[in-house]
Design an enzyme around this catalytic site. Structure first.
Site, PDB file in Angstrom:
ATOM      1  N   CYS B  89      14.413 -10.625  14.165  1.00 49.99           N
ATOM      2  CA  CYS B  89      14.022 -10.010  15.430  1.00 49.99           C
ATOM      3  C   CYS B  89      15.059  -8.962  15.782  1.00 49.99           C
ATOM      4  O   CYS B  89      15.915  -8.638  14.978  1.00 49.99           O
ATOM      5  CB  CYS B  89      13.942 -11.057  16.536  1.00 49.99           C
ATOM      6  SG  CYS B  89      15.545 -11.688  17.000  1.00 49.99           S
ATOM      7  N   CYS B  92      18.848  -9.379  14.991  1.00 49.59           N
ATOM      8  CA  CYS B  92      19.354  -9.074  13.652  1.00 49.59           C
ATOM      9  C   CYS B  92      19.714  -7.598  13.552  1.00 49.59           C
ATOM     10  O   CYS B  92      20.721  -7.229  12.947  1.00 49.59           O
ATOM     11  CB  CYS B  92      18.310  -9.415  12.596  1.00 49.59           C
ATOM     12  SG  CYS B  92      17.984 -11.172  12.468  1.00 49.59           S
ATOM     13  N   ASP B 498      -7.514 -13.843 -13.044  1.00 46.19           N
ATOM     14  CA  ASP B 498      -6.551 -14.257 -14.053  1.00 46.19           C
ATOM     15  C   ASP B 498      -6.166 -15.686 -13.671  1.00 46.19           C
ATOM     16  O   ASP B 498      -6.403 -16.109 -12.547  1.00 46.19           O
ATOM     17  CB  ASP B 498      -5.347 -13.308 -13.975  1.00 46.19           C
ATOM     18  CG  ASP B 498      -4.181 -13.818 -14.776  1.00 46.19           C
ATOM     19  OD1 ASP B 498      -4.417 -14.210 -15.930  1.00 46.19           O
ATOM     20  OD2 ASP B 498      -3.055 -13.839 -14.250  1.00 46.19           O
ATOM     21  N   ASP B 673      -2.249 -10.692 -11.830  1.00 47.49           N
ATOM     22  CA  ASP B 673      -0.866 -10.428 -11.470  1.00 47.49           C
ATOM     23  C   ASP B 673      -0.017  -9.969 -12.638  1.00 47.49           C
ATOM     24  O   ASP B 673       1.015  -9.354 -12.435  1.00 47.49           O
ATOM     25  CB  ASP B 673      -0.236 -11.670 -10.830  1.00 47.49           C
ATOM     26  CG  ASP B 673       0.017 -12.763 -11.839  1.00 47.49           C
ATOM     27  OD1 ASP B 673      -0.808 -12.877 -12.774  1.00 47.49           O
ATOM     28  OD2 ASP B 673       1.007 -13.487 -11.712  1.00 47.49           O
ATOM     29  N   ASP B 677      -2.760  -8.139 -17.327  1.00 48.09           N
ATOM     30  CA  ASP B 677      -3.954  -7.873 -16.526  1.00 48.09           C
ATOM     31  C   ASP B 677      -4.070  -6.403 -16.150  1.00 48.09           C
ATOM     32  O   ASP B 677      -5.123  -5.965 -15.696  1.00 48.09           O
ATOM     33  CB  ASP B 677      -3.919  -8.674 -15.217  1.00 48.09           C
ATOM     34  CG  ASP B 677      -3.844 -10.162 -15.462  1.00 48.09           C
ATOM     35  OD1 ASP B 677      -4.599 -10.636 -16.319  1.00 48.09           O
ATOM     36  OD2 ASP B 677      -3.025 -10.832 -14.811  1.00 48.09           O
TER      37      ASP B 677
END
Lengths: 50, 775
Positions: B89, B92, B498, B673, B677
């Site tokens: 938030c 930080c 996949d 992924d 593929d």
């Protein structure tokens, strides 16, 4: 007639001011981080500037 | 005995820990001390934790080759842009900026919450950047530098041009409209022609430069389309705007009749708002996808001839270089193992779940993960023989065959533009030829037809829906990268999955075993808390939070040991004659106790079954194409309820299978992924990848989804179908408006204020209708 022209010019000048102000704020990156700006206002002590 | 429940929270990162402990790990304790040492303890009172985000937990970080990322200006100021992981938030942002701001040589530290990037500027020594980055990492954030060259390439020129054009058009529209209202009202109250002409002239002075500047994005696109002997939506827009402006200019010069400068400016303004929004929504999705990729990126450790090591970007490693691959890290290049032997996780490359043992001489590919001891790899030329090269070749073939997808808006424009221009021509001929009107009057009426039909609502019909649908998916963590993806997704009637990493989650899952004492699991997990090995992490996930044991020694590729307690392969822990392994497994041995076996299996992604069922209800057939062994493909396909599957596919097999489906008239969505593929992702009508995917796959995919749930797939298709329906509704509305108004215009009954009102109201109606997609 002259007063109308004067007023038109005045209104245009004001419009141009707004346009320039918007383009300046855009260039200055004021719209780059909307989420951060929302929470930044809550920090009361700013990091020291150098 | 039950597992110790997480009753307390780590004082730094907020991860659940055992009661009595203050921190989850040594890193958090150090970060807590650092922050308090800087006098920034208020951070913890200000922090609002978001459980959905990555915790700000310090982790062992990679070394970066900062030199290629730093730019230095003439004044000796160095600047660097980094992706930040762990931002929770505003607190930080404050913490990072304040901590960096206290360094005397830092002149700029700015965290952007929206893009999650840190801009760092400092003076003095360039190499000081590494120390500054280390400082922020100590606070618990992970930083990854952005390549200076890549940042420059991503500079958003189009977006900037669109916003400037929008600002100018908005200025002109507002001011011309003020003058126009004065004219409309004045005409009904006996305003003299001299004042009217003066006001028209002022309008022209504003409108002409504004239109010639703000209209450029449309004119350019229309010109490009006409050169290629096509039409798109920008052609009728450009023709309309230019004709209206020219006609109004002549009217103004002649000191007579009506001027439509307000309509032209407002039209451009509305359209540019649509374009800017469209560009922003997709730009944000693309930037987020890029950020996620950057956070997974790591540099390659190159061994110099003198034996020293240095971090270097994978792309800049020359063939013939030697690189060091530590345990748990990704091999960044294609190469041959020279020294060492270790099991490799090749699932991203081949789809194979079980680790493959690499020995000197084994060819390895970028994207595989080293699960064992440190390897020395000789980088080979990315020659024609490598898997990557073959994938790239197939991708090129697929892209050349795909052809240009014709968007819905352009399909409409193809019919719309000629019809409208024909109607205007007929109006002119009708008034001039049949009605015996003067040429001027006939022209005026024909122009009124063009003004009324100028496709403002029609041009907003598609982008407005796209913007709202993109935003809606974005909130859900689904990033739409391509402009036409929604329309292609709406037509999908087959989905090819996949298996490894797509139907299943990337980490294996501990197989439940009722005969196992839960205390054993906790004891074993205590050994693994510091390890990056996937099985160790899976064990930790299964056990829940534990206190890490001290002084554990990790023997790379074999296991962990603490005195006589050992966790690892059966050979490492010394189990004689172990039962045959049917998947990855770990053995846990303690003195005077029976060895415990932990078996791991692939776990389905959450909601996988439900997703397949939903797809079936949507009349979309699902199938699996995997590079893994047929037995495990069949098991996973069965668990998901997919009847059509094929195992042991090479990338070429997958590619040809997808091609065959498309030739058979199916609209295929490929979800994958791995590197293997990538060609089929390119060959499919539209493609999706999870954010855990290989870099190449994520770059090719039209849609990238975050999170582990597979329901992102069915939801994306559902939103796309809904969006398509609303787009069609919008187009019908816009055309309906024209059907009503064009006869009026042809009859010469349209005045400038009626034109302005008709255009605005139809645009607003279309925009309002588009909001329905958010429901």
């Amino acid at each position: 007639m002259t007063s109308i022209l004067g007023l038109i010019l005045l209104s245009l000048a004001l419009g141009v001011c707004a346009l320039v102000a918007f383009l300046w704020s855009l260039r200055a990156g004021q719209y780059d981080d909307m989420d951060g700006a929302a929470s930044r206002i809550l920090f009361d002590d700013h990091p020291p500037k150098r | 005995m039950t597992l110790p429940a997480a009753l307390a929270m780590c004082a730094h990162c907020g991860v659940g820990i055992e009661l009595g402990a203050r921190f989850c790990c040594a890193g958090c304790s150090a970060a807590f001390d650092t922050i308090n040492g800087l006098g920034l303890g208020q951070f913890y009172t200000r922090l609002v934790r978001d459980p959905a985000l990555v915790p700000n937990r310090p982790e062992p970080t990679d070394r970066w080759d900062l030199a290629r990322c730093v730019t230095t200006d003439n004044a000796g100021q160095h600047s660097l842009t980094l992706a930040v992981d762990g931002l929770q938030c505003g607190a930080c942002v404050w913490l990072i900026e304040t901590a960096l701001g206290r360094e005397p040589n830092v002149i700029k530290s700015r965290v952007n919450m929206t893009t999650r990037r840190l801009q760092l500027g400092w003076t003095g020594d360039v190499t000081d950047g590494g120390r500054l980055v280390g400082l922020v990492e100590k606070l618990g954030y992970r930083l990854v530098p952005f390549d200076a060259a890549r940042l420059a390439a991503a500079a958003d020129r189009t977006g900037r041009e669109l916003i400037w054009a929008m600002a100018v058009a908005g200025f002109a529209a507002g001011n011309v409209m003020l003058l126009s209202v004065a004219i409309w009202i004045g005409q009904s109250q006996g305003m003299g022609p001299a004042v009217r002409d003066a006001l028209h002239l002022v309008s022209a002075l504003i409108a002409l430069p504004a239109i010639s500047y703000a209209g450029r994005p449309f004119f350019r696109s229309a010109l490009a389309a006409l050169r290629a002997r096509r039409t798109n939506m920008d052609v009728p827009i450009s023709v309309g705007v230019i004709l209206v402006t020219t006609f109004s200019l002549f009217e103004t010069m002649a000191g007579a009749g009506d001027a439509y400068f307000d309509s032209a400016c407002t039209l451009l303004f509305f359209l540019l708002i649509g374009r800017v929004m469209d560009h922003r929504a997709r730009g944000r999705a693309r930037a987020t996808a890029e950020q996620l990729l950057a956070l997974r990126h790591s540099d390659v450790t190159v061994i110099a001839p003198d034996g020293t090591t240095e971090p270097r970007a994978a792309a800049s490693v020359a063939p013939g270089a030697r690189i060091l691959v530590a345990m748990g890290s990704r091999i960044g290049v294609d190469g041959v193992v020279e020294l060492g032997s270790a099991p490799l996780d090749t699932s991203l490359v081949t789809g194979e779940t079980l680790p493959v043992l690499a020995v000197p001489g084994t060819a390895v590919f970028a994207g595989t993960i080293n699960l064992g001891a440190t390897l020395t790899v000789l980088c080979t030329a990315s020659g024609a023989g490598t898997l990557l090269a073959e994938c790239v070749r197939l991708i090129e073939v697929a892209e050349s065959r795909r052809g240009r997808f014709v968007e819905l808006a352009d399909r409409v424009a193809r019919r719309y533009a000629p019809t409208v221009h024909l109607a205007a021509a007929l109006t002119f001929l009708g008034w001039w030829g049949l009605g015996h009107a003067t040429v001027e009057h006939a022209l005026l009426t024909a122009c009124a037809v063009l003004i009324i039909t100028c496709p403002c609502a029609l041009a907003l019909a598609v982008p407005a829906v796209q913007v709202l649908a993109t935003q809606r998916l974005f909130q859900r963590g689904i990033l739409l990268k391509s402009a036409t993806a929604l329309e292609r997704l709406a037509k999908v009637d087959a989905v090819v999955f996949d298996k490894t990493g797509t139907l299943t989650v990337p980490l294996p899952e501990l197989v439940a075993d009722p005969s196992r004492d839960p205390a054993d699991l906790v004891a074993a997990a205590q050994l693994t808390a510091g390890s990056r090995h996937p099985l160790a992490r899976a064990l930790l996930v299964a056990s829940g939070p534990v206190v890490a044991a001290e002084a554990v020694r990790e023997v790379p590729g074999r296991g962990m040991e603490l005195g006589d307690t050992r966790l690892g392969s059966s050979a490492f822990v010394g189990v004689k004659n172990p039962p045959p392994a049917d998947g990855p497994e770990l053995w846990f041995v303690r003195p005077n106790r029976r060895p415990v076996r932990f078996r791991f299996a692939e776990a389905l992604r959450p909601a996988a079954r439900e997703t397949i069922a939903t797809l079936a209800r949507m009349r979309i057939g699902a199938s699996v194409l995997s590079g893994d062994r047929s037995a495990s493909v069949s098991a996973i396909a069965g668990q998901c309820g997919i009847a059509a599957w094929q195992g042991e596919c090479t990338p070429v097999d997958k590619f040809t299978a997808v091609e065959a489906m498309r030739r058979g008239g199916r609209q295929v969505l490929m979800v994958g992924d791995g590197l293997n593929d990538a060609p089929s992702l390119a060959a499919a009508s539209v493609s999706m990848s999870p954010t855990s995917a290989a870099e190449l796959s994520q770059t090719i995919a039209d849609v990238v989804f975050q999170g582990s749930g597979l329901d992102a797939v069915s939801e994306t298709i559902a939103v796309a179908r809904r969006a398509e329906a609303i787009m069609r509704g919008n187009i019908a509305l816009a055309i309906g408006y024209n059907v009503l108004m064009v006869p009026l215009a042809m009859a010469g009954l349209v005045t400038p204020w009626l034109a302005a009102a008709a255009m605005s109201s139809s645009s607003l109606l279309v925009l309002g209708n588009s909001w329905r997609v958010r429901k």
